[in-house]
Design an enzyme around this catalytic site. Structure first.
Site, PDB file in Angstrom:
ATOM      1  CD  GLU A 170      -2.413   1.866   0.325  1.00 35.64           C
ATOM      2  OE1 GLU A 170      -2.368   3.095   0.110  1.00 35.64           O
ATOM      3  OE2 GLU A 170      -3.067   1.069  -0.383  1.00 35.64           O
ATOM      4  CB  ALA A 171       1.089   4.094  -2.360  1.00 31.27           C
ATOM      5  CG  HIS A 195     -18.505   6.819  -7.638  1.00 31.55           C
ATOM      6  ND1 HIS A 195     -19.869   7.074  -7.624  1.00 31.55           N
ATOM      7  CD2 HIS A 195     -18.107   6.837  -6.335  1.00 31.55           C
ATOM      8  CE1 HIS A 195     -20.265   7.248  -6.370  1.00 31.55           C
ATOM      9  NE2 HIS A 195     -19.223   7.103  -5.572  1.00 31.55           N
TER      10      HIS A 195
END
Length: 537
Positions: free
Chosen positions: A52-53, A470
């Site tokens: 995860e960054a 989205h």
């Protein structure tokens, strides 16, 4: 320089030293990545690395469900910005995407909206895969959900995701429901049942909130319960740059952490769950994409897939139809306790409008200057028109071969005139609801837009429109003869062994509601496919 020595790196869960090779590497610890990581780590039969960054989700700004808007533009947001859109009068709206464990589910409005029956049946038709159909997806929703509302055979109980209705919503909400119902948009006890199978409806949204203020993200629902597993390693601050290929098979994942590049080997599969902007970026940086696009940046083409980055879709959220409160009211729960789905044209098969209540003044950078907005989060309320079924299509491109370069996001918003017409009708419907006599005690004045007509109303729509957060559809699922397909119905990247995509980018068409819930379904399906392929039970 790339190092393959992982011993200096330690996972955040338990302080485990990282291995040089893992059975499965999930690239991206967002909504989908957390789900896939759990499903592959359960049972202890496989080693799993989740990259995860961003950072941890255990921070007050994420966990407080009423403060989600204030995460936008911080270190918990990728801070992407659209290229100028002609349809928005050249504007460049921000494109928020979560950058923390839980991804979008850690910074969004916590609305659990399943999508319409027709969405999933359309996916099944487009891909030729019956497992994408509504009836099959319902089975997955039942196992995901721990529903605390009115019992219904379509809802699940006992799953990992706690879902409820807003607790003690602001008094305005009851009046909005009555007004919308009076306008022919029927109220529903559960907006995820009948309205998502028919012509729409209004009511309280399903929310991922505990105790009125505590966010339920996919990191808390899926990842935290399995964090003690010794075969699951979670590394934050790790930004994936590319997939290392050995011929047509995945060999490794290259990521950067604090300025140093690392390469870790993949034994079985890698899964891209980086979202609809970063997933196509990493595919292209890995030499998978349109040969002409790759050649323009000097990237060797290892496998030609013309659809990578194409077909970009997003819901439009318009800021907004605003009324000043008669008596100021602070937001509660997720600060968006009313929503409705309806049709801009009665002949449409599926509701194409999805307005939502914002319990504060909500305007674009243009409309905020044009109108006399009240000051303060408790001063006004907004009905924000939303477009559920956009016809406009955009794309995501590379700016160059350097992974540090932010991709170019050509949203192409409102390029299709039907989208403009639908949103104009959306503004009209929101004004009809907001100016209804039932809401007289909740409004001192209509702030914007007022009774605009013709070209003035169209200009307002173009100046007020932006993302619903989205972003989707840039690595779409399809049949083998689909020229823009990137993954097959089992989410395998076409022509590459050992690589799948599990996030919103695989949607052939965006669902007609907020996309977090469908993304969890996509990730659950990915977990099923991978476990079946490798005999994990």
């Amino acid at each position: 320089m790339i190092t393959r020595d992982m011993t200096a790196l330690r996972a955040v869960n338990g302080g485990h030293a990282l291995l040089r090779a893992y059975d499965f590497i999930i690239c991206g610890g967002g909504t989908a990545g957390c789900v896939v990581a759990r499903r592959l780590a359960e049972g202890g039969k496989a080693t799993v690395l989740l990259l995860e960054a961003g950072g941890s989700h255990h921070v007050p700004a994420i966990m407080d469900s009423t403060q989600w808007m204030w995460n936008i533009g911080t270190e918990r947001d990728w801070d992407f910005v659209s290229e100028p859109s002609v349809g928005l009068n050249g504007r460049t709206p921000p494109m928020p995407m979560g950058r923390a464990l839980g991804g979008g589910s850690s910074i969004n409005g916590q609305v659990w909206a399943r999508g319409h029956r027709n969405d999933f049946d359309s996916w099944a038709s487009l891909t030729g895969d019956a497992s994408s159909s509504y009836e099959r997806v319902l089975d997955i929703y039942r196992r995901i959900e721990n529903w605390h509302g009115r019992p219904d055979p379509r809802r699940g109980v006992g799953g990992p995701v706690d879902i409820t209705l807003p607790e003690s919503p602001i008094p305005l909400v009851e009046a909005l429901i009555a007004s919308a119902d009076g306008q022919g948009i029927p109220s529903a006890d559960d907006i995820n049942t009948d309205p998502m199978e028919g012509d729409g409806g209004c009511g309280l949204p399903n929310v991922l909130v505990r105790n009125g203020v505590e966010r339920v993200s996919m990191a808390t629902a899926y990842l935290d319960p399995v964090a003690p597993l010794p075969n699951l390693h979670v590394l934050v601050g790790a930004e994936v740059e590319r997939i290392g290929l050995r011929g047509s098979h995945v060999g490794s994942v290259v990521f950067r952490r604090f300025g140093q590049r690392y390469e870790v080997e993949v034994i079985r599969e890698a899964v891209l769950s980086l979202g609809a902007i970063n997933t196509p970026k990493v595919l292209m940086l890995s030499g998978i994409g349109d040969p002409a696009e790759l050649a323009s940046h000097g990237i060797p083409c290892h496998h030609a897939l013309r659809g990578v980055g194409e077909n970009f879709q997003d819901h439009i959220l318009l800021g907004g139809c605003i009324w000043e409160y008669e008596t100021p009211e602070l937001p509660r729960n997720n600060a968006a306790e009313f929503a409705f789905f309806c049709k801009s044209d009665a002949s449409l098969p599926t509701p194409d409008l999805m307005p939502v209540l914002e319990e504060c003044p909500f305007a674009s950078e243009v409309t905020a200057r044009q109108f006399d907005l009240p000051v303060g989060p408790a001063s006004a309320w907004t009905l924000a028109p939303g477009l559920a079924r956009p016809k406009s299509r955009g794309r995501v491109r590379l700016r160059g071969a350097d992974p540090a370069l932010v991709p170019a996001i050509e949203t192409n918003f409102l390029s299709d005139p039907d989208d403009v017409r639908a949103l104009i009708r959306g503004v009209e419907i929101c004004r009809e609801i907001g100016n209804d006599l039932r809401l007289a005690g909740f409004r001192r004045r209509e702030v914007m837009p007022g009774a605009l007509r013709g070209g003035d109303l169209e200009m307002f729509v173009r100046n007020a429109s932006g993302t619903y957060f989205h972003q989707s559809c840039t690595a779409r699922m399809g049949r083998p003869d689909d020229p823009l397909a990137v993954v097959d119905p089992m989410l395998r990247v076409l022509g590459i062994e050992g690589l799948r995509v599990a996030d919103a980018s695989i949607m052939p068409e965006i669902t007609s509601a907020n996309i977090m819930a469908p993304v969890v379904v996509i990730a659950e399906r990915a977990g099923d496919f991978i476990r079946q392929t490798h005999g994990l039970g």
